[in-house]
Design a protein around this motif. Structure first.
Motif, PDB file in Angstrom:
ATOM      1  N   ASN A   1      47.765 -18.911  -8.115  1.00 12.01           N
ATOM      2  CA  ASN A   1      47.054 -19.809  -7.206  1.00 12.01           C
ATOM      3  C   ASN A   1      46.634 -18.770  -6.069  1.00 12.01           C
ATOM      4  N   GLY A   2      45.495 -18.842  -5.612  1.00 12.84           N
ATOM      5  CA  GLY A   2      44.902 -18.079  -4.347  1.00 12.84           C
ATOM      6  C   GLY A   2      44.940 -16.607  -4.616  1.00 12.84           C
ATOM      7  N   GLY A   3      45.081 -15.916  -5.705  1.00 15.59           N
ATOM      8  CA  GLY A   3      44.768 -14.729  -6.081  1.00 15.59           C
ATOM      9  C   GLY A   3      46.386 -14.028  -5.950  1.00 15.59           C
ATOM     10  N   ILE A   4      47.436 -14.919  -5.835  1.00 13.80           N
ATOM     11  CA  ILE A   4      48.868 -14.213  -5.739  1.00 13.80           C
ATOM     12  C   ILE A   4      49.307 -13.438  -6.728  1.00 13.80           C
ATOM     13  N   LEU A   5      49.842 -12.235  -6.532  1.00 17.01           N
ATOM     14  CA  LEU A   5      50.230 -11.056  -7.694  1.00 17.01           C
ATOM     15  C   LEU A   5      51.673 -11.004  -7.340  1.00 17.01           C
ATOM     16  N   ILE A   6      52.456 -11.325  -8.517  1.00 18.83           N
ATOM     17  CA  ILE A   6      53.761 -10.911  -8.576  1.00 18.83           C
ATOM     18  C   ILE A   6      53.968 -10.133  -9.650  1.00 18.83           C
ATOM     19  N   GLU A   7      54.706  -8.838  -9.294  1.00 18.34           N
ATOM     20  CA  GLU A   7      55.096  -8.098 -10.195  1.00 18.34           C
ATOM     21  C   GLU A   7      56.486  -7.753 -10.105  1.00 18.34           C
ATOM     22  N   SER A   8      57.152  -7.621 -11.467  1.00 18.79           N
ATOM     23  CA  SER A   8      58.647  -7.569 -11.452  1.00 18.79           C
ATOM     24  C   SER A   8      59.203  -7.382 -12.903  1.00 18.79           C
ATOM     25  N   LYS A   9      60.364  -7.189 -13.152  1.00 23.19           N
ATOM     26  CA  LYS A   9      61.065  -7.010 -14.374  1.00 23.19           C
ATOM     27  C   LYS A   9      62.016  -8.217 -15.014  1.00 23.19           C
ATOM     28  N   THR A  10      62.044  -8.582 -16.111  1.00 24.25           N
ATOM     29  CA  THR A  10      62.969  -9.628 -16.497  1.00 24.25           C
ATOM     30  C   THR A  10      63.812  -9.136 -17.887  1.00 24.25           C
ATOM     31  N   SER A  11      64.768  -9.776 -17.888  1.00 25.01           N
ATOM     32  CA  SER A  11      65.745  -9.385 -19.048  1.00 25.01           C
ATOM     33  C   SER A  11      65.511 -10.297 -20.083  1.00 25.01           C
ATOM     34  N   LEU A  12      64.939 -11.503 -19.979  1.00 25.52           N
ATOM     35  CA  LEU A  12      64.573 -12.460 -20.665  1.00 25.52           C
ATOM     36  C   LEU A  12      63.657 -12.093 -22.070  1.00 25.52           C
ATOM     37  N   LEU A  13      64.140 -12.512 -23.259  1.00 25.83           N
ATOM     38  CA  LEU A  13      63.439 -11.838 -24.721  1.00 25.83           C
ATOM     39  C   LEU A  13      62.608 -12.969 -25.087  1.00 25.83           C
ATOM     40  N   GLY A  14      61.780 -12.534 -25.475  1.00 20.02           N
ATOM     41  CA  GLY A  14      60.644 -13.329 -26.317  1.00 20.02           C
ATOM     42  C   GLY A  14      59.394 -14.071 -25.500  1.00 20.02           C
ATOM     43  N   GLY A  15      58.128 -13.968 -26.177  1.00 26.24           N
ATOM     44  CA  GLY A  15      57.297 -14.493 -25.447  1.00 26.24           C
ATOM     45  C   GLY A  15      57.237 -15.947 -24.864  1.00 26.24           C
ATOM     46  N   TYR A  16      58.096 -16.575 -25.676  1.00 25.00           N
ATOM     47  CA  TYR A  16      57.996 -18.155 -25.257  1.00 25.00           C
ATOM     48  C   TYR A  16      58.966 -18.148 -24.048  1.00 25.00           C
ATOM     49  N   ASN A  17      59.891 -17.392 -23.830  1.00 30.91           N
ATOM     50  CA  ASN A  17      60.813 -17.351 -22.729  1.00 30.91           C
ATOM     51  C   ASN A  17      59.966 -16.681 -21.464  1.00 30.91           C
ATOM     52  N   LEU A  18      58.758 -16.127 -21.432  1.00 28.80           N
ATOM     53  CA  LEU A  18      57.786 -15.508 -20.652  1.00 28.80           C
ATOM     54  C   LEU A  18      57.377 -16.722 -20.120  1.00 28.80           C
ATOM     55  N   ASP A  19      56.848 -17.668 -21.089  1.00 31.66           N
ATOM     56  CA  ASP A  19      56.296 -18.924 -20.927  1.00 31.66           C
ATOM     57  C   ASP A  19      57.092 -19.929 -19.816  1.00 31.66           C
ATOM     58  N   ASN A  20      58.301 -19.749 -20.401  1.00 32.04           N
ATOM     59  CA  ASN A  20      59.109 -20.472 -19.376  1.00 32.04           C
ATOM     60  C   ASN A  20      59.328 -20.051 -18.091  1.00 32.04           C
ATOM     61  N   LEU A  21      59.514 -18.515 -17.926  1.00 31.67           N
ATOM     62  CA  LEU A  21      59.474 -18.103 -16.772  1.00 31.67           C
ATOM     63  C   LEU A  21      58.371 -18.349 -15.632  1.00 31.67           C
TER      64      LEU A  21
END
Length: 499
Positions: free
Chosen positions: A296-316
């Motif tokens: 929202n509002g153009g916020i950009l969050i860049e990072s790294k995650t150790s979570l595996l799988g696309g569905y876990n990215l949905d959760n994140l």
């Protein structure tokens, strides 16, 4: 049942009026001097001054336990007409829906604790536990004392309690929320199951934010059809329960819910840039993924995650979006993401120096099995070897679908037992494999320990072994007897034995 230290009370006459008891006038004549100081539905948890909820059950009416409740100090009863006919031991409030009445009493007794904290409820077929855990970890990382209520555990700050069910019954939920308020938690993050919504466990609770992850076939033994299942989930996204909804619209039911929702909605998507929160980049790396999230509002969050799988990215994504809405700075969120570990038994790695990947996951619906196997395929250079069973005394219609998902998503499918409960494990396996052509490498191995050992012994360099269905659970229920069984420990022992 944990209770607050603060003393709370309601006069019985107030209680009768609150729940619109059918015999309110009669109760008023008996209510002088009767103060209610607690609400319980289990006779074993009654303390002096409690009002006992005698709930009609499928096999036994709760009124059968009133004598035991009286012996422990109960001063009044709430029940239906059938229950009232079974007792005259205490002043008895007669209502149509005992669970709903109990929820209203508990919320009123403890002074609406869920409204005094930033209470966040997460619902959906899959992902509730992971989203809740990630959000709790983000709050903790940001120095915000919070409570967590869910399938695996309950946390009050750093104190850990055992969870009996995903969403507690209303008396426990309200008392627990009051304890969290008393201990100065700022937020409660909790899983809200469809059973809880259908059975009024969260009645009289209020959520600042609610989240919807997805919906796919599960629990149809209870809900009967997908429309009823969806309707149960959708109840949470009304002004009766919540102020603001976060909805993943990649799932057809999520898109539908967002379109019909009566409360304000924030949309989320893995790839749809029209959603208010979405990924602008996902780069898979050996240890997980490098990500960019636009909010929202153009916020950009860049990072790294150790979570595996696309569905876990949905959760994140959902956890990040709600954390931001809850006041955590985007820069801090980005710094915290690499340390997030997800929930126990959710794509949990077992690493003992072996030359293949070994994971344990709670996947116990067709959609969850399909997604976790697809995720494994993304990072596996060798074979995907998967072990799965279906639980007894649960939705039987999903068993052949889970079997098909296992067979189509893995190179080696191993069908085994998973908490058969009162059913025959062999019959469950027959249903699970009825529509599956089992290839030469795949096996039906009823004994779960033997199935896990077979999978491990088959694995070689570059392979991935997934043990699915039980996740964090530490017991195996057969014919009413629960014996210790932890997939994570069993998998680790099998790996050690292979070395």
């Amino acid at each position: 049942m944990i209770r607050p230290l603060t003393n709370f009370s309601l006069n019985l006459s107030e209680v009768a009026q609150l729940v619109s008891a059918e015999n309110t006038e009669a109760i008023k004549k008996l209510a002088a001097g009767i103060e209610i100081t607690g609400v319980v539905h289990s006779d074993s948890e009654v303390e002096a001054g409690d009002i006992f909820l005698a709930i009609p059950g499928t096999k036994v009416h709760g009124a059968s336990f009133i004598a035991a409740a009286v012996a422990r100090g109960a001063v009044a009863v709430v029940t239906d007409l059938a229950g009232a006919a079974l007792t005259s031991a205490l002043p008895t409030l007669v209502v149509k829906d005992v669970r709903s009445a109990g929820a209203m009493i508990a919320s009123s007794l403890y002074k609406d604790p869920t409204r005094d904290l930033a209470t966040i409820g997460i619902t959906g077929t899959n992902g509730k536990t992971t989203v809740s855990t990630l959000l709790y970890q983000l709050f903790a990382g940001a120095g915000r004392e919070s409570g967590l209520i869910g399938t695996i555990e309950t946390r009050i700050g750093s104190e850990v309690l055992k969870s009996v069910r995903t969403t507690p019954e209303a008396p426990e939920l309200q008392a627990l929320s009051a304890v969290m308020r008393e201990r100065h938690m700022r937020s409660i993050v909790m899983e809200v199951s469809s059973h809880a919504l259908s059975m009024n466990r969260v009645k009289a609770s209020h959520f600042a934010i609610v989240g919807f992850t997805n919906l796919s076939q599960d629990h149809l033994d209870f809900h009967k059809d997908m429309e009823s299942y969806f309707a149960a989930k959708a109840k949470l996204f009304t002004y009766e329960y919540a102020d603001l909804g976060f909805i993943n619209i990649d799932n057809e039911y999520g898109a539908r819910l967002a379109a019909q929702c009566e409360i304000p909605v924030v949309t989320l998507s893995r790839s749809n840039s029209a959603a208010q929160w979405h990924f602008t980049a996902i780069h898979t790396i050996a240890s997980g993924a490098e990500i960019s999230i636009r909010g929202n509002g153009g916020i950009l969050i860049e990072s790294k995650t150790s979570l595996l799988g696309g569905y876990n990215l949905d959760n994140l994504l959902m956890a990040v979006a709600i954390a931001h809405e809850s006041g955590i700075d985007p820069v801090e969120i980005a710094a915290l993401i690499p340390a997030l570990t997800g929930a126990p038994g959710r794509v949990e790695p077992i690493s003992l120096g072996q030359n293949f990947t070994a994971l344990v996951d709670y996947a116990h619906s067709p959609d969850a099995v399909e997604k976790v196997l697809a995720a494994a395929r993304e990072f596996t250079t060798g074979k995907v070897i998967a072990v799965l069973g279906c639980g007894g005394d649960r939705d039987a219609t999903k068993r052949p679908l889970m079997g098909q998902a296992l067979a189509s998503g893995s190179d080696v499918a191993i069908f085994t037992s998973d908490n058969p409960r009162s059913e025959s494990a062999a019959e469950i396996l027959r249903q699970m494999t009825a529509k599956v052509d089992i290839n030469e490498a795949s096996k039906i191995i009823e004994d779960r320990l033997a199935a896990i050992s077979y999978a491990v012994n088959l694995a070689s360099v570059g392979d991935t072994v997934l043990i699915l269905g039980k996740g964090h659970e530490v017991g195996q229920e057969v014919a009413g007897v629960i014996t210790p069984f932890d997939d994570r420990l069993t998998l680790a022992q099998a790996i050690e034995a292979k070395k």
